[in-house]
Every structure is written in C-alpha cells, then in structure tokens.
Design a protein around this motif. Structure first.
Motif, mmCIF file in Angstrom:
data_model
loop_
_atom_site.group_PDB
_atom_site.id
_atom_site.type_symbol
_atom_site.label_atom_id
_atom_site.label_comp_id
_atom_site.label_asym_id
_atom_site.label_seq_id
_atom_site.Cartn_x
_atom_site.Cartn_y
_atom_site.Cartn_z
ATOM 1 N N LEU A 86 31.235 -11.003 100.958
ATOM 2 C CA LEU A 86 30.523 -9.938 101.666
ATOM 3 C C LEU A 86 31.007 -9.919 103.112
ATOM 4 N N HIS A 142 20.381 -0.422 99.445
ATOM 5 C CA HIS A 142 20.425 -1.792 98.942
ATOM 6 C C HIS A 142 19.104 -2.225 98.317
ATOM 7 N N ASN A 169 18.825 -8.036 100.666
ATOM 8 C CA ASN A 169 20.157 -7.509 100.947
ATOM 9 C C ASN A 169 20.113 -6.628 102.185
ATOM 10 N N THR A 184 25.844 -5.717 101.233
ATOM 11 C CA THR A 184 25.945 -5.988 99.795
ATOM 12 C C THR A 184 26.925 -5.056 99.096
ATOM 13 N N TRP A 185 27.219 -3.904 99.730
ATOM 14 C CA TRP A 185 28.101 -2.916 99.110
ATOM 15 C C TRP A 185 29.567 -3.106 99.469
ATOM 16 N N HIS A 207 20.722 -0.009 94.421
ATOM 17 C CA HIS A 207 20.651 -1.273 93.689
ATOM 18 C C HIS A 207 19.229 -1.792 93.668
ATOM 19 N N PHE A 225 27.838 -14.717 99.861
ATOM 20 C CA PHE A 225 26.775 -14.018 99.146
ATOM 21 C C PHE A 225 25.472 -14.807 99.219
ATOM 22 N N SER A 284 24.090 -14.636 102.693
ATOM 23 C CA SER A 284 23.476 -13.340 102.960
ATOM 24 C C SER A 284 22.094 -13.258 102.320
ATOM 25 N N LEU A 285 21.958 -13.691 101.075
ATOM 26 C CA LEU A 285 20.670 -13.644 100.394
ATOM 27 C C LEU A 285 19.623 -14.481 101.123
ATOM 28 N N PHE A 290 23.362 -8.517 90.037
ATOM 29 C CA PHE A 290 24.177 -8.017 91.153
ATOM 30 C C PHE A 290 25.560 -7.574 90.675
ATOM 31 N N VAL A 337 28.417 -6.999 93.053
ATOM 32 C CA VAL A 337 28.979 -8.193 93.678
ATOM 33 C C VAL A 337 29.634 -9.092 92.631
#
Length: 310
Positions: A12, A51, A55, A59-60, A121, A217, A220-221, A290, A293
């Motif tokens: 990401l 998102h 997120n 995330t995209w 998402h 990832f 980020s989460l 996801f 991702v």
C-alpha cells in the motif's frame, strides 16, 4: 508449499504523487473531508473510490497500480477518506448512509463532475449500494469488493440467531464491537501486535493467507482501525431492508467476493444475484475480505472488464 506470487503482490502506498494524484480537503457537514484526486478533470464522469473499515484511500493503491501497469491508468479519480477515517473529520459523530452519500456527491460535484461510477469495499460497498438506490444521484455503474452486506445486516438485526447460524461471521463482526467498547486500550493492543509481528492472528477469517500479507497492509490496518465508526456504519443496518433498497438500483453492478471471506461470505453473492439477476458477480478463489489487495490483478479484470476507462 509453493509460493503464490499473485497473492498480495503490492504494498500500500501513502504517497499520492506516486500515482500522479494530488491531495485536497473539502468542506462538508461532517467537517473537512480528505480526498486524493486526479490533478485535472478530463471528462464529466468521476470514478469515486470508497474504502471500508480500518482503511483509508490507500487501500486502493494496488488496484491503481494494476491499471497503470496495463497501460489503462484511471482518469478522473476521486479517492476519499470517509468521515472519521484517515485525515477526515466527523464532527456529526454518525455515519448515516444518506448523509454520507450526500457529502460524497457534493464533493464530486464541487470538482465539476456531473456523473460518477463508484467503487466500494466492505462498508464502503454498503454505502455505495445505498447511494445507487437513490434515483437523485447520477450513478453510471457500481463496482463492489465484498460490498453486499446481507449477512452483516442480518447480524445487526438478528444477533442471537446469527450467532448460531453463522458463528464465524458473528465473531468477525462482533470483534469490532468488542474493540469499540474497550476504547483506546483495545486498539493499542492491536497496534502492539502489529509491531511485534502478530497482527496476522487478527486476520483469520478476513484474509485467505494472513501470514502472507504485506507488512504495509497490516501496518495500515492497525494504524487506521476505527472500531467505533464500524459500529456507527453498521447502525445503518438496523431496520434496513436490503432487498427492497437494492432492487431499485438501475445502473450496472459489478461485484467480486472472496471465497474465504467470513464477514461477507459467498452466500451474499447468491443473495445479490437474487435481488439483481443481471449483476456481474464473481467469486475470487484463495481470497478473503480484501480482494483488491489480496488479488488485485484478478479483481481489476473482473470489476472493469472493458478497462478502467470504459
């Protein structure tokens, strides 16, 4: 076990400039809304990315990278941080879908666009479907990643029966509620788990291969987790008639579901097909919640069969 090079192939990216995008803040009823967009408007239609929980717009970025590598780079994109997520504010302290939808369309209209296609998402997919059910919004098409929330709506409306009929889904759903009620302490535990490399334990039921996802990832989460806002978004499901609302949608709907997703299981795809017999719905194997991702290349091809500019 052979290495699966197609699983979670990209990090990401938090740098808008890496994708030729620019940052902007827009005033809404919720407060300042953070977004990332194309620097210039080339047409009248925007592609709006919405998102899910835990997120932000980042995330995209795997999906954006796939399009660029195929020579089909998205144009006229708008990627938002929903109210209360990322850098966006939420002074209203709710996430009622009607008000969020209005704020998003006000932002898009303020950029000069007269129509939009929406990519959503999870929670963002639910919001997307609800927006698309309103004829006042000029939506050309809907593109969903684990976005048909039939099972989540049932978990909200019938928590006891869902616990017995779908225990894995209930655990996945109510784990967010538990975090919300523990306050900052629970979130700090999650962040600590990420730092010491144990965050994949929290991804069972959400990712097909929790120990194979990239650290960018999981970071980020953990960083963007907002369990309170998950519950505020889920409150939309109370007394919500998904069949009635989503049967009103008139634009094309493209959707992908992860075969190993416990929160939005494959049966939600079956339910969506019952409501919209013309939906273009696909199951992505070896994939959890996801898909954009975990399997961005396959997800891109299924969501945009004619390419990103079609």
């Amino acid at each position: 076990m052979p290495v699966d090079a197609e699983y979670c192939p990209y990090d990401l990216d938090r740098d808008p400039g890496a994708h030729g995008l620019v940052e902007q803040w827009s005033r809404t009823d919720f407060g300042l809304l953070h977004l990332v967009r194309s620097p210039e408007r080339t047409g009248d239609r925007a592609t709006l990315f919405v998102h899910g929980v835990a997120n932000t717009w980042t995330t995209w970025t795997p999906l954006l990278r796939v399009a660029r590598e195929l020579g089909e780079e998205f144009q006229d994109v708008v990627l938002v941080d929903l109210p209360g997520f990322g850098a966006s504010r939420n002074r209203l302290d709710h996430l009622r879908s009607k008000d969020v939808g209005k704020a998003l369309f006000d932002v898009v209209a303020g950029l000069g666009y007269t129509s939009v296609r929406i990519v959503g998402h999870s929670m963002g997919g639910f919001l997307t479907l609800d927006m698309a059910s309103e004829p006042a919004f000029p939506i050309e098409s809907v593109h969903l990643v684990s976005g048909a929330y039939f099972s989540v709506v049932k978990a909200v409306q019938e928590p006891v029966s869902t616990l017995f009929s779908s225990p894995a889904l209930s655990i996945a759903y109510w784990s967010q509620g538990l975090l919300a009620h523990t306050g900052g302490a629970g979130v700090q535990v999650v962040k600590l788990a990420q730092k010491i490399g144990l965050f994949p334990l929290f991804l069972n039921g959400f990712a097909a291969r929790p120990w194979a996802v990239r650290s960018s990832f999981t970071k980020s989460l953990a960083h963007d987790m907002r369990p309170k806002y998950f519950l505020l978004a889920a409150a939309n499901g109370d007394h919500y008639d998904a069949i009635d609302r989503w049967s009103r949608i008139e634009c094309p709907v493209h959707a992908v579901f992860g075969a190993q997703d416990k929160l939005v299981p494959p049966r939600d795809m079956t339910d969506l097909r019952r409501v919209r017999k013309d939906v273009h719905a696909h199951l992505v194997e070896r994939c959890g919640h996801f898909a954009h991702v975990e399997r961005p290349k396959e997800t891109y091809r299924l969501l945009f069969p004619g390419g990103s500019r079609a």
